[in-house]
Design an enzyme around this catalytic site. Structure first.
Site, PDB file in Angstrom:
ATOM      1  CE  LYS A  22      -1.896  -1.249   4.011  1.00 52.46           C
ATOM      2  NZ  LYS A  22      -1.355  -2.555   4.219  1.00 52.46           N
ATOM      3  NE  ARG A  97      -4.888  -1.093   9.589  1.00 47.89           N
ATOM      4  CZ  ARG A  97      -3.540  -0.857   9.115  1.00 47.89           C
ATOM      5  NH1 ARG A  97      -3.762   0.424   8.326  1.00 47.89           N
ATOM      6  NH2 ARG A  97      -2.863  -1.349   9.472  1.00 47.89           N
ATOM      7  NE  ARG A 143       7.988  -2.166   6.212  1.00 48.59           N
ATOM      8  CZ  ARG A 143       6.413  -2.019   6.254  1.00 48.59           C
ATOM      9  NH1 ARG A 143       5.678  -1.728   5.287  1.00 48.59           N
ATOM     10  NH2 ARG A 143       5.826  -2.540   7.187  1.00 48.59           N
ATOM     11  NE  ARG A 176       5.753   0.159  10.209  1.00 48.29           N
ATOM     12  CZ  ARG A 176       4.728   0.023   9.347  1.00 48.29           C
ATOM     13  NH1 ARG A 176       4.524   0.719   8.138  1.00 48.29           N
ATOM     14  NH2 ARG A 176       3.894  -0.477   9.660  1.00 48.29           N
ATOM     15  NE  ARG A 187       1.971  -4.275  11.094  1.00 47.53           N
ATOM     16  CZ  ARG A 187       3.178  -4.206  10.572  1.00 47.53           C
ATOM     17  NH1 ARG A 187       4.354  -4.409  11.058  1.00 47.53           N
ATOM     18  NH2 ARG A 187       3.006  -3.816   9.262  1.00 47.53           N
TER      19      ARG A 187
HETATM   20  P1  AP5 Z   1       4.785  -1.574   1.825  1.00 45.34           P
HETATM   21  O1  AP5 Z   1       4.504  -0.764   0.568  1.00 45.34           O
HETATM   22  O2  AP5 Z   1       5.286  -0.955   3.008  1.00 45.34           O
HETATM   23  O3  AP5 Z   1       3.476  -2.281   2.657  1.00 45.34           O
HETATM   24  P2  AP5 Z   1       2.267  -1.669   3.397  1.00 45.34           P
HETATM   25  O4  AP5 Z   1       0.889  -2.812   2.608  1.00 45.34           O
HETATM   26  O5  AP5 Z   1       2.145  -0.169   3.205  1.00 45.34           O
HETATM   27  O6  AP5 Z   1       2.418  -2.408   4.476  1.00 45.34           O
HETATM   28  P3  AP5 Z   1       2.535  -1.781   5.972  1.00 45.34           P
HETATM   29  O7  AP5 Z   1       3.406  -2.609   6.928  1.00 45.34           O
HETATM   30  O8  AP5 Z   1       2.973  -0.337   6.019  1.00 45.34           O
HETATM   31  O9  AP5 Z   1       1.040  -1.675   6.449  1.00 45.34           O
HETATM   32  P4  AP5 Z   1       0.324  -1.771   7.754  1.00 45.34           P
HETATM   33  O10 AP5 Z   1      -1.052  -1.714   7.155  1.00 45.34           O
HETATM   34  O11 AP5 Z   1       0.754  -2.949   8.715  1.00 45.34           O
HETATM   35  O12 AP5 Z   1       0.987  -0.275   8.456  1.00 45.34           O
HETATM   36  P5  AP5 Z   1       0.545   0.844   8.805  1.00 45.34           P
HETATM   37  O13 AP5 Z   1       1.517   1.844   9.199  1.00 45.34           O
HETATM   38  O14 AP5 Z   1      -0.712   1.318   8.013  1.00 45.34           O
HETATM   39  O15 AP5 Z   1       5.664  -2.925   1.299  1.00 45.34           O
HETATM   40  C1  AP5 Z   1       6.085  -3.892   2.168  1.00 45.34           C
HETATM   41  C2  AP5 Z   1       7.513  -4.174   1.855  1.00 45.34           C
HETATM   42  O16 AP5 Z   1       7.358  -5.272   0.561  1.00 45.34           O
HETATM   43  C3  AP5 Z   1       8.476  -3.182   1.212  1.00 45.34           C
HETATM   44  O17 AP5 Z   1       9.863  -3.480   1.615  1.00 45.34           O
HETATM   45  C4  AP5 Z   1       8.487  -2.997  -0.082  1.00 45.34           C
HETATM   46  O18 AP5 Z   1       9.628  -2.879  -0.883  1.00 45.34           O
HETATM   47  C5  AP5 Z   1       8.103  -4.484  -0.515  1.00 45.34           C
HETATM   48  N1  AP5 Z   1       7.277  -4.542  -1.715  1.00 45.34           N
HETATM   49  C6  AP5 Z   1       5.997  -4.104  -2.060  1.00 45.34           C
HETATM   50  N2  AP5 Z   1       5.380  -4.341  -3.250  1.00 45.34           N
HETATM   51  C7  AP5 Z   1       6.250  -5.474  -3.655  1.00 45.34           C
HETATM   52  C8  AP5 Z   1       6.181  -6.100  -4.581  1.00 45.34           C
HETATM   53  N3  AP5 Z   1       4.837  -5.913  -5.714  1.00 45.34           N
HETATM   54  N4  AP5 Z   1       6.923  -7.146  -4.806  1.00 45.34           N
HETATM   55  C9  AP5 Z   1       7.997  -7.241  -3.772  1.00 45.34           C
HETATM   56  N5  AP5 Z   1       8.208  -6.400  -2.656  1.00 45.34           N
HETATM   57  C10 AP5 Z   1       7.242  -5.492  -2.548  1.00 45.34           C
HETATM   58  O19 AP5 Z   1      -0.203   0.662  10.115  1.00 45.34           O
HETATM   59  C11 AP5 Z   1       0.413   0.361  11.344  1.00 45.34           C
HETATM   60  C12 AP5 Z   1      -0.136   0.339  12.723  1.00 45.34           C
HETATM   61  O20 AP5 Z   1      -0.946   1.902  12.869  1.00 45.34           O
HETATM   62  C13 AP5 Z   1      -1.352  -0.565  12.633  1.00 45.34           C
HETATM   63  O21 AP5 Z   1      -0.768  -1.846  13.310  1.00 45.34           O
HETATM   64  C14 AP5 Z   1      -2.049   0.088  13.726  1.00 45.34           C
HETATM   65  O22 AP5 Z   1      -1.907  -0.226  15.060  1.00 45.34           O
HETATM   66  C15 AP5 Z   1      -2.143   1.658  13.522  1.00 45.34           C
HETATM   67  N6  AP5 Z   1      -3.207   1.706  12.393  1.00 45.34           N
HETATM   68  C16 AP5 Z   1      -3.000   2.450  11.187  1.00 45.34           C
HETATM   69  N7  AP5 Z   1      -4.087   2.952  10.418  1.00 45.34           N
HETATM   70  C17 AP5 Z   1      -5.028   2.479  11.431  1.00 45.34           C
HETATM   71  C18 AP5 Z   1      -6.467   2.515  11.354  1.00 45.34           C
HETATM   72  N8  AP5 Z   1      -7.264   2.955  10.160  1.00 45.34           N
HETATM   73  N9  AP5 Z   1      -7.328   2.056  12.420  1.00 45.34           N
HETATM   74  C19 AP5 Z   1      -6.855   1.465  13.352  1.00 45.34           C
HETATM   75  N10 AP5 Z   1      -5.247   1.717  13.567  1.00 45.34           N
HETATM   76  C20 AP5 Z   1      -4.421   2.036  12.640  1.00 45.34           C
END
Ligand code: AP5
Length: 235
Positions: A22, A97, A143, A176, A187
């Protein structure tokens, strides 16, 4: 490459489990269309870093890999979406979410952007990035990101030119806090239990599009651009 500001892409929601790509794809949409990325994970991490009242409340929840309670999300998201840089569109990365967040967002857009909605400009395009769960742990543990510009790398699939160093900023890449194996499992469990219903929420409304997130980063981007340009053409 200059951003294509002729396309008013409106709101775009990227759905997918942790590590689906994402954040990676959001950055590419930002670069192409000149709209902001609204990442609730980044906004929350910034609150934690600055020690704001919200940051203090959510710090431990995030460290455990659980979702932050819905009611703590709404003011932060509303404040961000009301800013003028969101007028041509934005990419929502990590929100909604839960089904409650999805319903809140629909009500918020209806209330605040009613006129635009009437003209069809404001209905979100919802894109689910589908991935095979088996590869996610490796993706997430591999990552690394740049603390200055936010660029995302992967030690296995997208390494920087010089180990642990951002290609653009030259700064040392960071891992991270919640990218540890035991937290990642939590997660993923939160995604299964609380976020999968959001996919169904939008599917029921006939607003869900899917792309193959196991393809290369470039191929995923192409699928998304095709969708965005197809969906908003004719508006
Ligand atoms: P990356 O693009 O970083 O993946 P991502 O989907 O953004 O993963 P996240 O871990 O950031 O998502 P998340 O939803 O857990 O975290 P968030 O910060 O939202 O890619 C991952 C890796 O894969 C990278 O190294 C990349 O290079 C590689 N890659 C990407 N595409 C690829 C491909 N096609 N092929 C090969 N490699 C690839 O949330 C964190 C925390 O915040 C949550 O746990 C929660 O506590 C809180 N939070 C956030 N939003 C909310 C909400 N709306 N409600 C409640 N709590 C929330």
């Amino acid at each position: 490459m200059a951003a294509d500001t002729a396309h008013n892409i409106g709101p775009v929601i990227l759905l997918g489990p942790p590590g689906a790509g994402k954040g990676t794809q959001s950055r590419r949409i930002v670069e192409r269309y000149g709209v902001p990325q609204v990442s609730t994970g980044d906004l929350l991490r910034e609150n934690v870093r600055q020690g704001t009242p919200l940051g203090i409340q959510v710090k431990d929840v995030m460290a455990r890999g659980e979702l932050v309670p819905d009611e703590l999300m709404y003011d932060m998201v509303a404040e961000r979406l009301r800013r003028t840089d969101c007028e041509r569109g934005y990419v929502l990365d990590g929100f909604p979410r839960t089904s409650a967040q999805a319903a809140w967002l629909d009500a918020f857009l209806q209330r605040e952007f009613f006129e635009k909605l009437q003209r069809g400009k404001c209905l979100p395009i919802v894109i689910r990035i589908g991935v095979d769960y088996n590869g996610l742990l490796r993706r997430i543990t591999g990552r690394r990101s740049c603390p200055v510009c936010g660029r995302i790398y992967n030690v296995y699939s997208q390494p920087p030119r010089v180990a642990d160093t951002c290609d653009v900023e030259g700064s040392k890449l960071v891992t991270r806090d919640d990218d540890r194996e035991e937290v990642i499992r939590e997660r993923l469990a939160a995604y299964e239990l609380q976020t999968k219903p959001v996919v169904e929420y939008y599917a029921h409304k006939g607003r869900l599009h899917c792309v193959d997130g196991d393809a290369s980063v470039e191929q995923v981007t192409k699928q998304i651009w095709r969708l965005l340009e197809g969906e908003r053409s004719g508006e």
